[in-house]
Scaffold this active site. Structure first.
Site, PDB file in Angstrom:
ATOM      1  N   ARG A 195      73.820  27.312  19.994  1.00  0.00           N
ATOM      2  CA  ARG A 195      75.095  27.634  19.347  1.00  0.00           C
ATOM      3  C   ARG A 195      76.225  27.473  20.365  1.00  0.00           C
ATOM      4  O   ARG A 195      76.378  28.286  21.271  1.00  0.00           O
ATOM      5  CB  ARG A 195      75.087  29.054  18.781  1.00  0.00           C
ATOM      6  CG  ARG A 195      76.433  29.430  18.140  1.00  0.00           C
ATOM      7  CD  ARG A 195      76.368  30.606  17.211  1.00  0.00           C
ATOM      8  NE  ARG A 195      76.099  31.869  17.871  1.00  0.00           N
ATOM      9  CZ  ARG A 195      76.205  33.057  17.269  1.00  0.00           C
ATOM     10  NH1 ARG A 195      76.549  33.132  15.999  1.00  0.00           N
ATOM     11  NH2 ARG A 195      75.931  34.171  17.926  1.00  0.00           N
ATOM     12  N   ASP A 213      77.169  42.009  19.583  1.00  0.00           N
ATOM     13  CA  ASP A 213      77.853  40.869  20.184  1.00  0.00           C
ATOM     14  C   ASP A 213      79.322  40.927  19.809  1.00  0.00           C
ATOM     15  O   ASP A 213      79.811  41.951  19.324  1.00  0.00           O
ATOM     16  CB  ASP A 213      77.186  39.543  19.811  1.00  0.00           C
ATOM     17  CG  ASP A 213      77.293  39.205  18.327  1.00  0.00           C
ATOM     18  OD1 ASP A 213      78.078  39.860  17.607  1.00  0.00           O
ATOM     19  OD2 ASP A 213      76.599  38.273  17.887  1.00  0.00           O
TER      20      ASP A 213
END
EC number: 2.3.3.9
Length: 534
Positions: free
Chosen positions: A171, A454
Site C-alpha cells: 500500500r 493507525d
C-alpha cells in the site's frame, strides 16, 4: 561502519534525504528514472485531481449532496464488462495481515499464516525518510529470503520460506502526500508514485519470477478519475520495465464517501489491473465526517465506539461494495479487526468474541476475506471464512442481487444511534495525542487501549472534535457546549493522565490543536505533521 553510498542521479533529480548503507540498492538509477518519468507525466494531473476534491467538498458545503454520477451511468448499467481474472496469489484472500514494513513487522507478517499481507507504506507507517527507503529494502530482502532481525533482548527473527509466505500487497501513500526528499525539476514528488516506483523496480521482476506479480492496495481515492491516474502509472511502469501489461494488480480501498458513489467506475478504470475493492471502514467514517462536516445536526456522528458496522449508513456501504465487486468478478475484502492480545484472559476472550462476530457478519454478507492487525487474530479470521467457504477459495458467485442501495442510504447518518458525550470527547483527545506522539517519531502502527491504531483513528478523533466545535454540539451526559477553550482544557487534563511526562506530548499537542480547533479544517492531519517530522 561503511561510508555512506553515493547515487547516480538522472538529469533533474535531487535526493536530499541522508543516505545509509544499501540505500543505493533501492534508490537505483532505474528507480529514480522511473520516478522522474512518472512525475513529469502525471504530477500536474495529480494536483488537478486534488483541486477537484476541494471543489466537490465545497459543493457539499453549499448544499449539493453527493450522488451517483449521471455522466457514468452507461458504465454502471453495462453488464457486459468484467475486471481481469484473479491473478496468481490473489485467488484465496480469506485472511490478510496488515502492518508496516519495518524488519520485525515484515517477518512477523510473512510468518503469520495469513493468505496475504498488506505491506503498509501508508497509514500504519510514517513517511519518515528511513521508512520510505528501508520499507522496500526489507521487502526485497524478504523475497530473497535474507531478511532477519535481532531484538534488543537478543530474540532472533527470520523470514519463513517463500512457500509458507502470504502474498505481498504493497500500500503506497495516498495522492495527497508529497515526498519532500526526492525532487524532480525542483519540485517535490508524489509520495504515491515514489512508493510505487521504488517497490516496482526493486521487487517487481522478483515477484514475477516467483509466480506472483507486483500487487498494490490503492488508498484514499475520491473519484474514478484518480483511479484512471493510477492506471496510467501502471501502464507507464510496465512499459518502463518491459513487463506485460496487466501484470500489476491493484485492490482499491473504498475508504472515502465520494468513492462509495463511484465503485463501479473505479473498477472500470482499472479493469485490466484490478483485483478488487476493500471496505476501509475507519477512513470511511473519517471521510463521512470530513465531507459533511459543515452540514449541521443531521451529519453529527456520535461517539466513535458506538458507530458499529451494523448502523444503516455503514451497512449500506459494505453491502454495496460486495454486490459491486462480485457483479464485476472482483474480490470484495472486508475491514480491519484492530484487536490485539493482552495478558488478561477476560479481555482476550472479549476481543476474540468481537473478531469472530465481525468476521462472521462479513463472511455471511459475501466478502471473500478480511483484515487483521495482529498475527494472533489470523487463526480466528481464517476459521470463520473457512466455515463459510469450505473448499472454495472465494465466494465470487455470491452476487448479492438482493442489495439495492441508493444515495439516501449512503448518506443516512442521522439514523445512527448514540450520543456525543464528554467521555467520548476525552477518548478522542487521548487517542489522537498518543497516536501523534508515536507518529512524529516514526511509528505509524500504535497499540492504544488494546487496539492497533493507525492514522485513520487519529483522523476520526480530530475531525469529530472540529465538527462538534463548529456545529455548537452539546454533550449528552454533562450538557456542556463543546468549545475550543474546553478542548484546550481537556487536552491538558488528558495529558496529565497519560504515561510519561507532559513535555513528551508537546509536539503531539501542538499538531493536534492545529487540526482539531483551528477555524479552517485541514484535509489530512498527516500533512502538517509531515512538516513537523524530522
Amino acid at each position: 561502519m561503511s561510508d555512506a553510498p553515493t547515487l547516480q542521479l538522472p538529469d533533474g533529480v535531487q535526493v536530499t534525504g541522508p543516505l545509509q548503507e544499501r540505500y543505493e540498492v533501492i534508490l537505483s538509477p532505474k528507480a529514480l528514472e522511473l520516478i522522474a518519468r512518472l512525475h513529469r507525466e502525471l504530477n500536474a494531473d495529480r494536483l488537478t485531481a486534488l483541486q477537484a476534491r476541494a471543489a466537490r467538498i465545497k459543493q457539499v458545503a453549499d448544499g449539493t449532496d453527493l450522488d451517483f454520477l449521471e455522466e457514468t451511468r452507461a458504465v454502471r448499467e453495462d453488464d457486459s464488462w468484467k475486471v481481469a481474472p484473479l491473478a496468481p496469489g490473489l485467488e484465496d484472500r480469506r485472511v490478510e495481515m496488515t502492518g508496516p514494513t519495518d524488519a520485525k513487522m515484515t517477518i512477523n507478517a510473512l510468518n503469520s499464516g495469513a493468505r496475504a499481507w498488506l505491506a503498509d507504506q501508508e497509514d500504519a507507517n510514517t513517511p519518515m525518510w528511513g521508512n520510505v527507503v528501508q520499507g522496500p529494502l526489507n521487502l526485497m530482502d524478504s523475497i530473497d529470503g535474507t531478511l532477519d532481525f535481532t531484538s534488543a533482548e537478543g530474540k532472533e527473527y527470520k523470514v519463513a520460506p517463500f512457500e509458507q509466505q502470504p502474498t505481498i500487497i504493497v500500500r503506497p501513500r495516498g495522492w495527497h502526500l508529497p515526498e519532500k526528499h526526492i525532487l524532480v525539476d525542483g519540485e517535490q514528488t508524489s509520495g504515491s508514485l515514489v512508493d510505487f516506483a521504488l517497490y516496482l523496480t526493486a521487487c517487481g521482476q522478483k515477484q514475477i519470477d516467483r509466480g506472483h506479480g507486483p500487487y498494490f492496495y490503492l488508498p484514499k481515492m475520491e473519484s474514478h478519475k484518480e483511479a484512471r491516474l493510477w492506471n496510467r502509472a501502471f501502464v507507464l511502469g510496465q512499459d518502463f520495465l518491459g513487463i506485460p501489461q496487466g501484470t500489476i494488480r491493484a485492490t482499491c480501498l473504498i475508504e472515502t464517501l465520494p468513492a462509495a458513489f463511484e465503485m463501479e467506475e473505479i473498477l472500470y478504470e482499472l479493469r485490466d489491473h484490478s483485483s478488487g475493492l476493500n471496505a476501509g471502514r475507519w477512513d470511511y467514517l473519517f471521510s463521512v465526517i470530513k465531507t459533511y462536516r459543515t452540514r449541521g445536526a443531521d451529519y453529527i456522528v456520535p461517539d466513535r465506539n458506538t458507530v458499529t458496522m451494523t448502523v444503516p449508513f455503514m451497512r449500506a456501504y459494505t453491502e454495496l461494495l460486495v454486490r459491486t465487486c462480485h457483479k464485476r468478478g472482483a474480490s470484495a475484502m472486508g475491514g480491519m479487526a484492530a484487536q490485539i492480545p493482552t495478558k488478561d484472559e477476560q479481555t482476550n476472550a472479549a476481543a476474540y468474541e468481537k473478531v469472530t462476530a465481525d468476521k462472521t457478519r462479513e463472511a455471511n454478507d459475501g466478502f471473500d476475506g478480511s483484515w487483521v492487525a495482529h498475527p494472533a487474530m489470523v487463526k480466528t479470521c481464517f476459521e470463520v471464512f473457512e466455515e463459510m467457504l469450505g473448499g472454495k477459495p472465494n465466494q465470487l458467485e455470491k452476487t448479492r442481487d438482493d442489495v439495492h442501495v441508493d444515495a439516501a442510504a449512503l448518506l443516512d447518518v442521522r439514523s445512527t444511534p448514540g450520543d456525543v458525550t464528554e467521555a467520548g470527547l476525552r477518548a478522542n483527545i487521548d487517542i489522537a495525542l498518543q497516536y501523534l506522539r508515536s507518529w512524529l517519531t516514526g511509528r505509524g502502527a500504535v497499540a492504544i487501549h488494546n487496539l492497533m491504531e493507525d492514522a485513520a483513528t487519529a483522523e476520526i478523533s480530530r475531525s469529530q472534535i472540529w465538527q462538534q466545535i463548529q456545529n455548537d454540539v452539546t454533550t449528552a451526559d454533562t450538557g456542556t457546549l463543546i468549545t475550543r477553550e474546553w478542548v484546550l482544557q481537556l487536552a491538558d487534563e488528558v495529558i496529565a493522565d497519560l504515561p510519561g511526562e507532559p513535555a513528551d506530548y508537546e509536539d503531539a499537542k501542538e499538531t493536534f490543536l492545529q487540526v482539531a480547533v483551528a477555524d479552517e479544517y485541514a484535509d489530512f492531519l498527516t500533512l502538517p505533521a509531515y512538516e513537523r517530522m524530522a
